[in-house]
Design an enzyme around this catalytic site. Structure first.
Site, PDB file in Angstrom:
ATOM      1  N   LYS A  50       0.831  -1.211   0.000  1.00  0.00           N
ATOM      2  CA  LYS A  50       0.000   0.000   0.000  1.00  0.00           C
ATOM      3  C   LYS A  50       0.868   1.265   0.000  1.00  0.00           C
ATOM      4  O   LYS A  50       0.532   2.257  -0.649  1.00  0.00           O
ATOM      5  CB  LYS A  50      -0.951  -0.014   1.201  1.00  0.00           C
ATOM      6  CG  LYS A  50      -2.127  -0.938   0.943  1.00  0.00           C
ATOM      7  CD  LYS A  50      -2.816  -1.437   2.176  1.00  0.00           C
ATOM      8  CE  LYS A  50      -3.758  -2.574   1.754  1.00  0.00           C
ATOM      9  NZ  LYS A  50      -4.293  -3.341   2.862  1.00  0.00           N
ATOM     10  N   GLN A  94      -5.036  -2.477   8.943  1.00  0.00           N
ATOM     11  CA  GLN A  94      -4.787  -3.780   8.325  1.00  0.00           C
ATOM     12  C   GLN A  94      -5.368  -4.892   9.199  1.00  0.00           C
ATOM     13  O   GLN A  94      -5.050  -4.981  10.388  1.00  0.00           O
ATOM     14  CB  GLN A  94      -3.266  -3.966   8.140  1.00  0.00           C
ATOM     15  CG  GLN A  94      -2.884  -5.194   7.359  1.00  0.00           C
ATOM     16  CD  GLN A  94      -3.400  -5.165   5.927  1.00  0.00           C
ATOM     17  OE1 GLN A  94      -3.200  -4.215   5.192  1.00  0.00           O
ATOM     18  NE2 GLN A  94      -4.093  -6.227   5.515  1.00  0.00           N
ATOM     19  N   ASP A 117     -11.618   1.712   3.217  1.00  0.00           N
ATOM     20  CA  ASP A 117     -11.851   0.279   3.012  1.00  0.00           C
ATOM     21  C   ASP A 117     -13.340  -0.029   2.855  1.00  0.00           C
ATOM     22  O   ASP A 117     -13.721  -1.132   2.496  1.00  0.00           O
ATOM     23  CB  ASP A 117     -11.300  -0.531   4.200  1.00  0.00           C
ATOM     24  CG  ASP A 117      -9.908  -1.085   3.928  1.00  0.00           C
ATOM     25  OD1 ASP A 117      -9.584  -1.303   2.741  1.00  0.00           O
ATOM     26  OD2 ASP A 117      -9.168  -1.304   4.902  1.00  0.00           O
TER      27      ASP A 117
END
Ligand code: NAP
Length: 280
Positions: A50, A94, A117
């Site tokens: 990322k 994460q 997300d």
């Protein structure tokens, strides 16, 4: 006949270049904060990926690494601080988090306009009713890839194997919104093979090596493999028996190099979207 391979890596590079060009026109760089807790090696690989994507897109990024022993409160405080920052447009945590964390509470702590997300219940709800907003990265990446390869889902029978909140459910919703007839299968589906054989477009999102064999695939079906597994040799692979299914399918995604890179590219699109909404 061998299926057309849908090259997620190449398409992701194209998407990221488009994102970079759009970001360049903003008055300030989009900013993404990535939070990693503990030392899960797979999470480390994803987080590094990322950071690299952010560099490629010309974004500002920062990583917050908390020890695996960190407390829920510590993580919530970090998110609260990032929520207030004007230079941070997107926040992503994460997953999976170590066992002591309440994942749902953590995801709900992220401000909905920074939820790149698309895991916050508010954004999931918007997705459900078809309101414009963030799109969940993996399912959105699948849709983009189908679109790019000219696979129209309208009127097709899509079978999604897996019903997780991250992949299966939102994938089904996105396909439904594009006018597909959708069947969702899961671990209690009695005859998975029979359901799969009815698919014009089959999406496998389970996490079981060798689950989808050629006899479960209709001749000419489009096959999307979301899974990321390790086989006995430690090699990355999906749920689909690629070698045999590719002979029957019309289009297929490889693992690696299919849905994975597209997921990453969609995170960049969402971060750009957040930055634009923040008026940069
Ligand atoms: P998950 O939360 O473990 O969900 C797996 C789903 O598969 C569940 O709904 C489960 O059913 C179903 N399932 C399990 N065994 C089955 C069987 N034998 N037959 C039919 N369905 C079965 O996993 P996830 O987070 O959705 O991830 C799925 C896979 O995608 C994993 O390999 C993951 O690594 C990969 N993934 C890839 C990306 C990417 O970017 N490419 C992103 C996210 C995830 P129940 O609900 O009944 O338990």
């Amino acid at each position: 006949m061998s299926a057309v391979v849908m090259d997620g890596k190449a398409l992701a590079a194209k998407v990221k270049e488009q994102v970079r060009q759009k970001a360049e026109k903003l008055s300030r760089r989009p900013g993404l904060a990535v939070i990693i807790v503990g030392d899960n090696p797979a999470s480390r690989v994803y987080v590094n990926g990322k950071k690299k994507d952010c560099e490629e897109c010309g974004f500002y990024s920062e990583e917050h690494a908390l020890p695996g022993t960190a407390a829920q409160e510590e993580l919530l405080e970090l998110i609260a601080a990032l929520n207030e920052r004007g230079d941070i447009d997107g926040i992503m945590v994460q997953l999976p988090l170590p066992g002591q964390f309440n994942e749902q509470e953590v995801l709900r702590a992220i401000r909905t306009d920074k939820d790149v997300d698309c895991f916050h219940p508010y954004n999931v709800g918007k997705l459900m009713i078809g309101e414009k907003g963030f799109l969940p990265c993996t399912p959105a990446g699948v849709m983009r890839m189908l679109e790019e390869y000219g696979v129209d889902v309208a009127g097709k029978h899509c079978v999604v194997v897996g019903r997780s909140n991250i992949v299966g459910k939102p994938q089904s919703i996105l396909m439904l919104q594009k006018h597909a007839t959708v069947t969702i299968c899961h671990s209690r589906t009695p005859d998975l093979a029979e359901q799969c054989r009815r698919a014009d477009i089959l999406v496998a999102a389970v996490g079981k090596v060798g689950l989808i064999t050629a006899d479960m695939v209709k001749e000419g079906a489009v096959v999307v493999d979301v899974a990321m597994n390790r086989n006995e040799q430690g090699k990355l692979c999906g749920d689909v028996c690629y070698e045999e299914v590719t002979k029957k399918a019309s289009y297929i995604t490889p693992v690696p190099g299919g849905v994975g890179p597209m997921t990453r590219a969609m995170l960049m699109e969402n971060t750009l979207y957040a930055a634009v909404n923040h008026g940069k």
